[in-house]
Design a protein around this motif. Sequence first.
Motif, PDB file in Angstrom:
ATOM      1  N   GLN A   1     -10.482  11.944   4.072  1.00 56.59           N
ATOM      2  CA  GLN A   1     -10.279  12.436   2.719  1.00 56.59           C
ATOM      3  C   GLN A   1     -10.070  11.258   1.765  1.00 56.59           C
ATOM      4  OE1 GLN A   1     -10.478  15.701   1.811  1.00 56.59           O
ATOM      5  NE2 GLN A   1     -11.010  16.170   3.949  1.00 56.59           N
ATOM      6  N   GLU A   2     -10.720  11.346   0.584  1.00 57.39           N
ATOM      7  CA  GLU A   2     -10.481  10.351  -0.456  1.00 57.39           C
ATOM      8  C   GLU A   2      -9.157  10.655  -1.146  1.00 57.39           C
ATOM      9  OE1 GLU A   2     -13.670   9.834  -3.159  1.00 57.39           O
ATOM     10  OE2 GLU A   2     -15.222   9.838  -1.603  1.00 57.39           O
ATOM     11  N   THR A   3      -8.537   9.631  -1.639  1.00 57.83           N
ATOM     12  CA  THR A   3      -7.239   9.796  -2.287  1.00 57.83           C
ATOM     13  C   THR A   3      -7.354   9.486  -3.776  1.00 57.83           C
ATOM     14  OG1 THR A   3      -4.984   8.954  -2.358  1.00 57.83           O
ATOM     15  CG2 THR A   3      -6.674   7.433  -1.614  1.00 57.83           C
ATOM     16  N   PRO A   4      -6.746  10.285  -4.651  1.00 60.85           N
ATOM     17  CA  PRO A   4      -6.898  10.091  -6.102  1.00 60.85           C
ATOM     18  C   PRO A   4      -6.385   8.740  -6.593  1.00 60.85           C
ATOM     19  CG  PRO A   4      -5.941  12.235  -5.598  1.00 60.85           C
ATOM     20  CD  PRO A   4      -5.948  11.462  -4.324  1.00 60.85           C
ATOM     21  N   ASP A   5      -5.318   8.211  -5.972  1.00 63.80           N
ATOM     22  CA  ASP A   5      -4.756   6.961  -6.486  1.00 63.80           C
ATOM     23  C   ASP A   5      -5.571   5.725  -6.094  1.00 63.80           C
ATOM     24  OD1 ASP A   5      -4.083   7.397  -3.883  1.00 63.80           O
ATOM     25  OD2 ASP A   5      -2.001   6.745  -4.051  1.00 63.80           O
ATOM     26  N   LEU A   6      -6.618   5.923  -5.277  1.00 65.65           N
ATOM     27  CA  LEU A   6      -7.484   4.796  -4.930  1.00 65.65           C
ATOM     28  C   LEU A   6      -8.237   4.298  -6.163  1.00 65.65           C
ATOM     29  CD1 LEU A   6      -8.838   2.896  -2.880  1.00 65.65           C
ATOM     30  CD2 LEU A   6     -10.514   4.704  -2.440  1.00 65.65           C
ATOM     31  N   ASP A   7      -8.796   5.241  -6.938  1.00 63.02           N
ATOM     32  CA  ASP A   7      -9.545   4.853  -8.129  1.00 63.02           C
ATOM     33  C   ASP A   7      -8.650   4.168  -9.155  1.00 63.02           C
ATOM     34  OD1 ASP A   7     -11.904   5.825  -7.097  1.00 63.02           O
ATOM     35  OD2 ASP A   7     -11.670   7.810  -7.994  1.00 63.02           O
ATOM     36  N   ALA A   8      -7.394   4.598  -9.247  1.00 57.78           N
ATOM     37  CA  ALA A   8      -6.462   3.968 -10.195  1.00 57.78           C
ATOM     38  C   ALA A   8      -6.195   2.516  -9.794  1.00 57.78           C
ATOM     39  CB  ALA A   8      -5.154   4.762 -10.244  1.00 57.78           C
TER      40      ALA A   8
ATOM     41  N   PHE B   1      -1.386  -6.691  -2.116  1.00 62.63           N
ATOM     42  CA  PHE B   1      -1.834  -5.414  -1.560  1.00 62.63           C
ATOM     43  C   PHE B   1      -1.310  -4.285  -2.440  1.00 62.63           C
ATOM     44  CE2 PHE B   1      -1.390  -7.834   2.619  1.00 62.63           C
ATOM     45  CZ  PHE B   1      -2.730  -8.155   2.678  1.00 62.63           C
ATOM     46  N   ILE B   2      -2.141  -3.250  -2.612  1.00 56.54           N
ATOM     47  CA  ILE B   2      -1.727  -2.072  -3.373  1.00 56.54           C
ATOM     48  C   ILE B   2      -1.870  -0.859  -2.462  1.00 56.54           C
ATOM     49  CG2 ILE B   2      -2.104  -0.676  -5.445  1.00 56.54           C
ATOM     50  CD1 ILE B   2      -3.459  -3.114  -6.697  1.00 56.54           C
ATOM     51  N   PRO B   3      -0.762  -0.334  -1.918  1.00 54.65           N
ATOM     52  CA  PRO B   3      -0.844   0.828  -1.015  1.00 54.65           C
ATOM     53  C   PRO B   3      -1.248   2.087  -1.779  1.00 54.65           C
ATOM     54  CG  PRO B   3       1.278  -0.309  -0.849  1.00 54.65           C
ATOM     55  CD  PRO B   3       0.607  -0.819  -2.068  1.00 54.65           C
ATOM     56  N   VAL B   4      -1.973   2.972  -1.116  1.00 52.78           N
ATOM     57  CA  VAL B   4      -2.331   4.275  -1.686  1.00 52.78           C
ATOM     58  C   VAL B   4      -2.118   5.342  -0.619  1.00 52.78           C
ATOM     59  CG1 VAL B   4      -4.022   3.255  -3.261  1.00 52.78           C
ATOM     60  CG2 VAL B   4      -4.771   4.076  -1.026  1.00 52.78           C
ATOM     61  N   ASN B   5      -2.262   6.566  -1.037  1.00 47.39           N
ATOM     62  CA  ASN B   5      -2.203   7.696  -0.098  1.00 47.39           C
ATOM     63  C   ASN B   5      -0.867   7.777   0.627  1.00 47.39           C
ATOM     64  OD1 ASN B   5      -3.391   9.984   0.979  1.00 47.39           O
ATOM     65  ND2 ASN B   5      -4.359   8.881   2.689  1.00 47.39           N
ATOM     66  N   GLY B   6       0.201   7.293  -0.044  1.00 49.33           N
ATOM     67  CA  GLY B   6       1.540   7.416   0.526  1.00 49.33           C
ATOM     68  C   GLY B   6       1.883   6.395   1.578  1.00 49.33           C
ATOM     69  N   HIS B   7       1.016   5.414   1.807  1.00 49.82           N
ATOM     70  CA  HIS B   7       1.288   4.405   2.830  1.00 49.82           C
ATOM     71  C   HIS B   7       2.207   3.312   2.284  1.00 49.82           C
ATOM     72  CE1 HIS B   7      -1.386   5.942   5.927  1.00 49.82           C
ATOM     73  NE2 HIS B   7      -2.314   6.132   4.995  1.00 49.82           N
ATOM     74  N   SER B   8       2.865   2.632   3.183  1.00 52.77           N
ATOM     75  CA  SER B   8       3.794   1.574   2.790  1.00 52.77           C
ATOM     76  C   SER B   8       3.076   0.233   2.738  1.00 52.77           C
ATOM     77  CB  SER B   8       4.947   1.494   3.794  1.00 52.77           C
ATOM     78  OG  SER B   8       4.456   1.070   5.059  1.00 52.77           O
ATOM     79  N   MET B   9       3.761  -0.748   2.173  1.00 50.85           N
ATOM     80  CA  MET B   9       3.207  -2.100   2.096  1.00 50.85           C
ATOM     81  C   MET B   9       3.002  -2.673   3.501  1.00 50.85           C
ATOM     82  SD  MET B   9       2.153  -4.414  -0.081  1.00 50.85           S
ATOM     83  CE  MET B   9       2.972  -4.032  -1.644  1.00 50.85           C
ATOM     84  N   GLU B  10       3.917  -2.350   4.418  1.00 47.35           N
ATOM     85  CA  GLU B  10       3.807  -2.849   5.784  1.00 47.35           C
ATOM     86  C   GLU B  10       2.565  -2.284   6.473  1.00 47.35           C
ATOM     87  OE1 GLU B  10       6.511  -1.636   4.454  1.00 47.35           O
ATOM     88  OE2 GLU B  10       7.736  -3.459   4.298  1.00 47.35           O
ATOM     89  N   GLU B  11       2.263  -1.007   6.185  1.00 43.95           N
ATOM     90  CA  GLU B  11       1.112  -0.373   6.844  1.00 43.95           C
ATOM     91  C   GLU B  11      -0.212  -0.973   6.351  1.00 43.95           C
ATOM     92  OE1 GLU B  11       2.527   4.144   7.886  1.00 43.95           O
ATOM     93  OE2 GLU B  11       2.233   3.647   5.766  1.00 43.95           O
TER      94      GLU B  11
END
Length: 702
Positions: A433-440, A345-355
Amino acid sequence: MNPAATTPKPPKPSRSRSNDRRHARKQSRINTRGIYLRAIKDAFVKLNPKQAVKNPVMFLVWVGTLITLAVTIEPNLFGPVTEDNPHLFNGMITVILFFTVWFANFAEAVAEGRGKAQADALRSTKSETIAKKLFPDGAITEIPATSLQKGDTVYVVAGDTIPADGEVVMGSASVDESAITGESAPVLKEPGSDVASSVTGGTRIISDELIIRITADPGKGFIDRMIALVEGAERSKTPNEIALTVLLAVLSLVFLFVVVTLPFIAQYVQIQVSVAVLVALLVALIPTTIGGLLSAIGIAGMDRVAQFNVIATSGRAVEACGDVNTLVLDKTGTITLGNRLAEGFIPVNGHSMEEIAYVALVASIFDETPEGKSIFRLAEKLAARIDFDPQKAEAVEFSARTRMSGTNLPNGKQARKGAVNAIKGFVRTRNGQETPDLDAAYEMVSQQGGTPLAVCLDGEIYGVIYLKDIVKPGIRDRFDQLRRMGVRTVMLTGDNHITASVIAKEAGVDDFIAEATPEDKISVIQREQEKGKLVAMTGDGTNDAPALAQANVGVAMNTGTQAAKEAANMVDLDSDPTKLIDIVSIGKQLLITRGALTTFSIANDIAKYFAIIPVLFAAANLQGLNIMKLTNTNSAVLSALIYNALIIPILIPLALKGVNFRPLTANQLLQRNILIYGLGGVIAPFIAIKLIDLMITAIGLA
């Protein structure tokens, strides 16, 4: 009666492996002996004029046999003869011509017998099975399997024979499918998987128990269709076979005209040629070798496909494989190993691995695919747990249109996982809202050849699931072989363009289409066909049926839907999508074998020409033409005819097995055929006819 409470029957005891091998070898010898014994009988049946006339070349030999039989009985029937013992000479020609026709019939009968033997083996699996029909109230009644209807539910336990084709709806068990596929290893069957949930009537359950929903009416099961396909002796000739038959018939007519005019030329140089010699000359010059083996080659081509556990609906389909220019292949399961598994899993938008693990778990609780189960297991490893009642939640199935699946929670929230663009669209409809780190994260997974799945809860994206798939070892070499044969490969995948390009480059395909829909499959096939190409593809789903029907060669998986099997012209019993590559090779081998033996047959005529014609004119002081130094006219005629007859049974194994296939270009194949079968077809009869002439002379027959 509760099926779960029923005590399973113990599996039937099995022999040791060595005993199995001995039994298999003995059974193989019995089957082979039976095929040849039946072929001997059928070869005589095929002497019937109604059947003989279907092969113009051999029918000409058949008529010639009757003519020589007539002049054997009455040598002066067509005028006075000069031979010392015309009864013996004409009788020997008659016997040789008879065996020439019989050997040709025998070759075809052997090829047909192999298909009939396969049908008999399949029919032996259709014993009168007793089915345990399961009723909605849990009651079970034993009825004949032939009484089952589509939609009925049956219960089977270890040791039972599955009564009819169906889908597993409950349970998990090992099934012996060797009667159908020939594979001795048992197959695990369970619900929730396209491959593992389909069962075939006539197979045997060897452990545990299953509840099966019947999907075929009596007499319309898969084994019934297989028997009908492989048993049909009245096969239709393929276009190439018809064209070659016409060519051989025209060549025979040309030689017939030459032979008819020969007496006038002989009379001019004061030589008398008997009718028996003229018939012998005609038979020696016409392409009897390929004429006698042509049907056997076509039938054997279908048999070789069957040996790969593929059932072809017609010889036309097998032959079309040899002319295929383009292969359209799905990525998953064909080019890659399939069953993509969650790697991380790759978390984005400031979420944690658990979330992200929690949301992925929630979105996958109803996903019974191997992919969904792997996501569920990975989330559980990260301590994610369900905090609601799943029975109050609602499953959202995956579809090719939405390209996502998920769960509607009891509290009204919606968890989704799917293609990144699809999840972006879902989030936008909920004012998220879309998050910039999603595309990365998306690009990072794609560049590794993995498949990124985005995960969201309502209008918020939590991260990306990395699904890992592996390119099958050796697949690149196989695509290189196809490329050398002039076959173009096109990969279809629902993955994004970056992932598709990485997999395509690693696998070595010629082209790819990313984010493909079922409609794209038909479009690709139609575009290729508009360019004059022949296209082959595989499929197993209902949405593949239109494309399978559109393709020149459509191969459906045995585990696929009924719609896919009916639309295709081949069915792969092993459900191996890469089998399409083998089928193309078999089709090309069929064409190569036919071309090689045609080349050999026509090349043979050169030697037979120099064996008979020069000796005929030896009386006109043209002995210098007798370069083979044959004893006399009688020995030359008999030697050429004996070779002409014997070469047919000698080549039967090659016609049935096929010429060894090598992935070469058309020019390379032509050069190889001319060198081996053209030059060999000239040299071999010169040597053989000379040796036969020496033997005939030694025993005093000439």
